[in-house]
Design a protein around this motif. Structure first.
Motif, short mmCIF file in Angstrom:
data_model
loop_
_atom_site.label_atom_id
_atom_site.label_comp_id
_atom_site.label_asym_id
_atom_site.label_seq_id
_atom_site.Cartn_x
_atom_site.Cartn_y
_atom_site.Cartn_z
N ASP A 140 0.89 8.20 5.42
CA ASP A 140 -0.07 7.26 4.85
C ASP A 140 -0.58 7.80 3.51
O ASP A 140 -1.28 8.79 3.48
CB ASP A 140 -1.23 7.10 5.83
CG ASP A 140 -2.19 6.03 5.37
OD1 ASP A 140 -1.99 5.54 4.24
OD2 ASP A 140 -3.10 5.69 6.12
N PRO A 141 -0.22 7.15 2.41
CA PRO A 141 -0.63 7.68 1.11
C PRO A 141 -2.15 7.77 0.97
O PRO A 141 -2.65 8.57 0.20
CB PRO A 141 -0.07 6.69 0.09
CG PRO A 141 0.64 5.65 0.84
CD PRO A 141 0.56 5.93 2.30
N ARG A 142 -2.87 6.98 1.74
CA ARG A 142 -4.32 7.01 1.64
C ARG A 142 -4.87 8.37 2.03
O ARG A 142 -5.83 8.85 1.48
CB ARG A 142 -4.94 5.94 2.54
CG ARG A 142 -5.34 4.74 1.75
CD ARG A 142 -5.55 3.57 2.67
NE ARG A 142 -4.29 3.21 3.32
CZ ARG A 142 -4.06 2.02 3.81
NH1 ARG A 142 -4.96 1.10 3.76
NH2 ARG A 142 -2.92 1.74 4.37
N SER A 143 -4.22 9.00 3.04
CA SER A 143 -4.72 10.30 3.44
C SER A 143 -4.02 11.42 2.69
O SER A 143 -4.34 12.58 2.85
CB SER A 143 -4.53 10.50 4.94
OG SER A 143 -3.18 10.45 5.26
N ARG A 144 -3.01 11.05 1.87
CA ARG A 144 -2.33 12.08 1.10
C ARG A 144 -3.14 12.41 -0.15
O ARG A 144 -2.93 13.40 -0.79
CB ARG A 144 -0.94 11.59 0.70
CG ARG A 144 0.14 12.49 1.22
CD ARG A 144 1.46 12.13 0.59
NE ARG A 144 1.99 10.90 1.13
CZ ARG A 144 2.90 10.19 0.49
NH1 ARG A 144 3.36 10.58 -0.67
NH2 ARG A 144 3.36 9.08 1.02
N LYS B 67 -0.07 5.36 -9.78
CA LYS B 67 -1.19 5.21 -8.86
C LYS B 67 -0.88 4.23 -7.75
O LYS B 67 0.00 3.39 -7.87
CB LYS B 67 -2.42 4.74 -9.63
CG LYS B 67 -2.91 5.81 -10.58
CD LYS B 67 -4.32 5.51 -11.05
CE LYS B 67 -4.79 6.68 -11.90
NZ LYS B 67 -6.17 6.57 -12.28
N TYR B 68 -1.64 4.37 -6.68
CA TYR B 68 -1.49 3.46 -5.55
C TYR B 68 -2.56 2.37 -5.62
O TYR B 68 -3.64 2.60 -6.17
CB TYR B 68 -1.57 4.24 -4.24
CG TYR B 68 -0.32 5.04 -3.98
CD1 TYR B 68 0.76 4.45 -3.34
CD2 TYR B 68 -0.18 6.34 -4.44
CE1 TYR B 68 1.93 5.14 -3.12
CE2 TYR B 68 0.99 7.05 -4.23
CZ TYR B 68 2.04 6.45 -3.58
OH TYR B 68 3.20 7.12 -3.37
N PRO B 69 -2.26 1.20 -5.05
CA PRO B 69 -3.19 0.08 -5.21
C PRO B 69 -4.62 0.36 -4.74
O PRO B 69 -5.56 -0.20 -5.28
CB PRO B 69 -2.55 -1.05 -4.39
CG PRO B 69 -1.36 -0.49 -3.74
CD PRO B 69 -1.01 0.79 -4.40
N PHE B 70 -4.78 1.23 -3.73
CA PHE B 70 -6.13 1.48 -3.24
C PHE B 70 -6.89 2.45 -4.13
O PHE B 70 -8.06 2.74 -3.91
CB PHE B 70 -6.08 2.04 -1.81
CG PHE B 70 -5.24 3.26 -1.68
CD1 PHE B 70 -5.77 4.51 -1.90
CD2 PHE B 70 -3.89 3.14 -1.36
CE1 PHE B 70 -4.99 5.64 -1.80
CE2 PHE B 70 -3.10 4.27 -1.27
CZ PHE B 70 -3.65 5.53 -1.50
N GLU B 71 -6.21 2.98 -5.15
CA GLU B 71 -6.88 3.94 -6.03
C GLU B 71 -7.47 3.29 -7.27
O GLU B 71 -8.11 3.96 -8.05
CB GLU B 71 -5.88 5.00 -6.48
CG GLU B 71 -5.43 5.90 -5.37
CD GLU B 71 -4.38 6.88 -5.84
OE1 GLU B 71 -4.38 8.00 -5.36
OE2 GLU B 71 -3.56 6.51 -6.69
N VAL B 72 -7.17 2.01 -7.48
CA VAL B 72 -7.63 1.38 -8.71
C VAL B 72 -8.59 0.26 -8.38
O VAL B 72 -8.64 -0.22 -7.25
CB VAL B 72 -6.44 0.84 -9.53
CG1 VAL B 72 -5.50 1.96 -9.88
CG2 VAL B 72 -5.72 -0.25 -8.80
N PRO C 33 0.80 -1.22 0.00
CA PRO C 33 0.00 0.00 0.00
C PRO C 33 0.83 1.28 0.00
O PRO C 33 0.32 2.35 -0.27
CB PRO C 33 -0.83 -0.11 1.28
CG PRO C 33 -0.19 -1.17 2.09
CD PRO C 33 0.50 -2.09 1.14
N ARG C 34 2.11 1.19 0.33
CA ARG C 34 2.95 2.39 0.37
C ARG C 34 3.73 2.61 -0.92
O ARG C 34 4.50 3.55 -1.01
CB ARG C 34 3.96 2.31 1.50
CG ARG C 34 3.35 1.98 2.80
CD ARG C 34 3.44 3.12 3.75
NE ARG C 34 2.37 2.98 4.70
CZ ARG C 34 2.05 3.89 5.59
NH1 ARG C 34 2.70 4.99 5.63
NH2 ARG C 34 1.07 3.68 6.41
N CYS C 35 3.64 1.66 -1.85
CA CYS C 35 4.40 1.82 -3.09
C CYS C 35 3.42 2.00 -4.24
O CYS C 35 2.35 1.41 -4.25
CB CYS C 35 5.25 0.59 -3.36
SG CYS C 35 6.55 0.31 -2.17
N SER C 36 3.81 2.80 -5.22
CA SER C 36 2.95 2.95 -6.39
C SER C 36 2.97 1.65 -7.20
O SER C 36 3.88 0.83 -7.04
CB SER C 36 3.42 4.11 -7.25
OG SER C 36 4.67 3.79 -7.80
#
Lengths: 254, 367
Positions: free
Chosen positions: B359-363, A143-148, A101-104
């Protein structure tokens, strides 16, 4: 023709103190030939995913032997073990969780390339090519995994598995967590890849859907309680199941 | 229908970040009382008690919501309006606001640090110079924080005290965070024997009542700030080891760690590139919150004569020494207290912000 992946008497016993031993995989042997697609089907708990873990050495076998490209990989460790992942790759069941989750997505896809010594800029270009090959726009690299969505994530996961140009691709229920239309897209992508790579890519396709296997695989193993219940050409097995369990499995989808 | 509370919830951040549907959602909110799932349930129970009308209304509301393509939940909205692909928008703090907070608290924290580094040059008076003729003077333009019972300028003493207090606290927290995290991640990642041995050792440390153990350590090693830091570090690291270990255990089995293995990462690389960034959030927040606690505990040890020795200005001991003066000359006690309050607050808020930013989720990566 010599097999590219060969498993002999593969066994894995899970044991924990105070609990009954669980034989997840029980003396399973199979061969995978270059360019072939071998399906493994069975209900949940039949040991399919454990086999995926065993042949990629993410799980250590209790017994048996795994031979990859003529080389025994059963007991490899450290650097030697890391090197087998240039030949064999795995696509996970849960696409979103298989990316950090922290890596694109781009970093995730290019990781194996960077680890094998490719320069970052070069890996970036390769990632874009891979995304394109798997039907995604190059903007997905950032993009990050939670965005797709799940389907997009699974495409990215396939791109990641193909990055290092493996000869064996293990798909561990790669379509199970996706809905039907996306499932079809992913299957089409896999078929296209097979056509393009020919004998350079063999697929071990783990799945619980016999219809998918019938469409996609050259041969199939039917697993039941950790053992191979039946083996053969998918069409033959569907038409003429030789085993009680296979019969039930086919009835359940018709 | 009880409206007030639920409507308020409905208008919360998640909805507001949306582009086009703010109005629509507000509208729905007032029409229906809420779009909250919990609310629907409560209507369900009303049916059981025989209120058929309410039930009917509830059902209409839900179908209404569905037709409009809105989600039934307050925090998650399905947005079909401006993009071709349906996307789920999750409630999230805007990137810019997190960055602004980070800058504000970062600057404040850096100012505190600079203050503690250059404290000698910032003091208006000599903090150790006694002026008995001017003792216990109330705050005035010459002495903003007043003077203590020896006539020393309180503002100068508070500024100089920042060195001992902030410096040693940060050093202490940095030591325990680093040490605890290393031990915890090692335990969680390797498991088996090292895990068992190290965790039993940490149990032993945890079994002693904290400050008493610190007293014993400081007593054996002798007084002084350095020994007080060692004593507090000895009792505080197991907490971090525990957090780091449990976080590592939960991350270790995630598919992405297996994926990293498949990408050819060595164990060390997996730890540094994938596990640490994913577990550092809670650890950082704990350590930021601990800055306040540690400041107080150091002050406690100083008060007991095992930390900073008088006349060294240290906020905690300054407060403890003068607590009898609280009723007559409150500024002597309150000014170091204010300094502790402000610095603890800044570090706590900075900790929260760092967690949000990490946390990229909140970014908010999606444009």
């Amino acid at each position: 023709m010599e097999s590219i992946l060969y498993a002999e008497n593969l066994t894995r016993v899970f044991s924990r103190k105070g609990q009954q031993e669980l034989v997840a995989v029980d003396h399973v042997s199979f061969e995978l030939f270059p360019g072939e697609c071998l399906g493994i089907i069975g209900e949940s708990g039949s040991g399919k995913s454990t086999i995926a873990g065993l042949v990629t050495r993410l799980i250590d076998p209790t017994e048996g032997r795994i031979v990859l490209e003529g080389r025994d990989i059963t007991t490899l460790r450290g650097k030697e073990l890391r090197d087998i992942y240039k030949t064999i790759q795995l696509v996970f069941q849960t696409p979103a969780e298989s990316f950090d989750p922290r890596c694109s997505l781009g970093d995730g896809i290019g990781e194996s390339l960077v680890n094998s010594g490719m320069r970052r800029s070069e890996a970036g270009r390769e990632v874009e090519r891979l995304l394109d090959e798997c039907g995604l726009d190059k903007s997905f690299a950032g993009k990050y995994p939670f965005e797709v969505s799940g389907g997009q994530c699974q495409r990215a996961a396939i791109a990641r598995a193909l990055a290092i140009k493996p000869k064996v691709l293990v798909c561990d229920e790669a379509t199970s967590s996706l809905d039907v239309t996306i499932q079809k897209d992913i299957m089409e992508l896999l078929m296209e890849l097979r056509k393009k790579k020919g004998n350079d890519l063999s697929i071990l396709f783990i799945c619980h859907d016999i219809a998918l296997v019938q469409q996609f695989c050259d041969r199939v193993l039917v697993m039941c309680h950790g053992r191979v219940a039946e083996e053969g050409i998918p069409d033959d097995i569907v038409r003429n199941p030789g085993n009680e369990y296979t019969k039930r499995l086919i009835e359940s989808i018709l | 229908m009880k409206t007030s509370g639920d409507v308020g919830k409905d208008k919360s951040l998640g909805t507001r970040t949306g582009s086009g549907d703010v109005g629509k959602d507000k509208n729905l909110g007032t029409q229906t009382g809420s779009g909250d799932v919990g609310k629907d349930k409560s209507q369900g129970t009303r049916t059981d008690s025989g209120d058929a009308k309410a039930d009917n209304y509830g059902a209409n509301v839900i179908s209404d919501l569905r037709e409009k393509g809105g989600s039934v939940h307050g925090a998650i909205h399905i947005n079909n309006d401006n993009n071709s692909t349906p996307m789920v928008r999750v409630q999230r703090i805007k990137k810019s606001s997190v960055r602004t907070r980070l800058i504000i608290f970062g600057v404040l924290a850096v100012m505190l640090l600079l203050c503690s580094v250059f404290c000698e040059y910032l003091t208006p008076y000599d903090p150790y110079l006694q002026d008995l003729g001017n003792a216990k003077a109330a705050p005035s333009p010459e002495h903003l924080f007043g003077t203590d019972r020896y006539g020393r300028d309180m503002l100068s003493r508070v500024i100089v005290g920042s060195r001992t207090s902030i410096y040693s606290t940060l050093l202490l927290v940095a030591i325990i965070t680093a040490f605890g995290t290393i031990i915890g991640v090692t335990c969680g990642f390797t498991g088996k024997k090292p895990d068992a041995v190290l965790m039993r050792i940490s149990d032993i440390f945890l079994a002693f009542p904290g400050l008493v153990f610190a007293l014993a350590v400081a007593g054996v090693l002798g007084g002084g700030l350095q020994n007080a830091i060692i004593a507090l570090a000895a009792i505080s690291w197991p907490k971090y080891a525990r957090i780091a270990r449990s976080q590592t255990l939960s991350q270790k089995e995630m598919p992405y760690i297996r994926a990293a293995r498949l990408a050819g990462c060595s164990n060390l690389k997996i730890i540094f590139k994938h596990i640490l960034p994913n577990i550092i959030g809670p650890i950082l927040v704990t350590s930021m919150l601990d800055i306040g606690t540690m400041m107080m505990e150091l002050a406690g040890l100083s008060f007991l004569g095992l930390g900073a020795k008088p006349p060294t200005a240290e906020w905690g001991s300054m407060m403890s020494d003068t607590r009898s003066l609280l009723s007559t000359t409150p500024w002597v006690t309150l000014s170091p207290g204010l300094a502790i309050f402000v610095s603890v607050m800044i570090f706590n808020l900075l900790g929260d912000t760092i967690r949000d930013y990490a946390d990229p989720r909140s970014r908010g990566g999606r444009k």
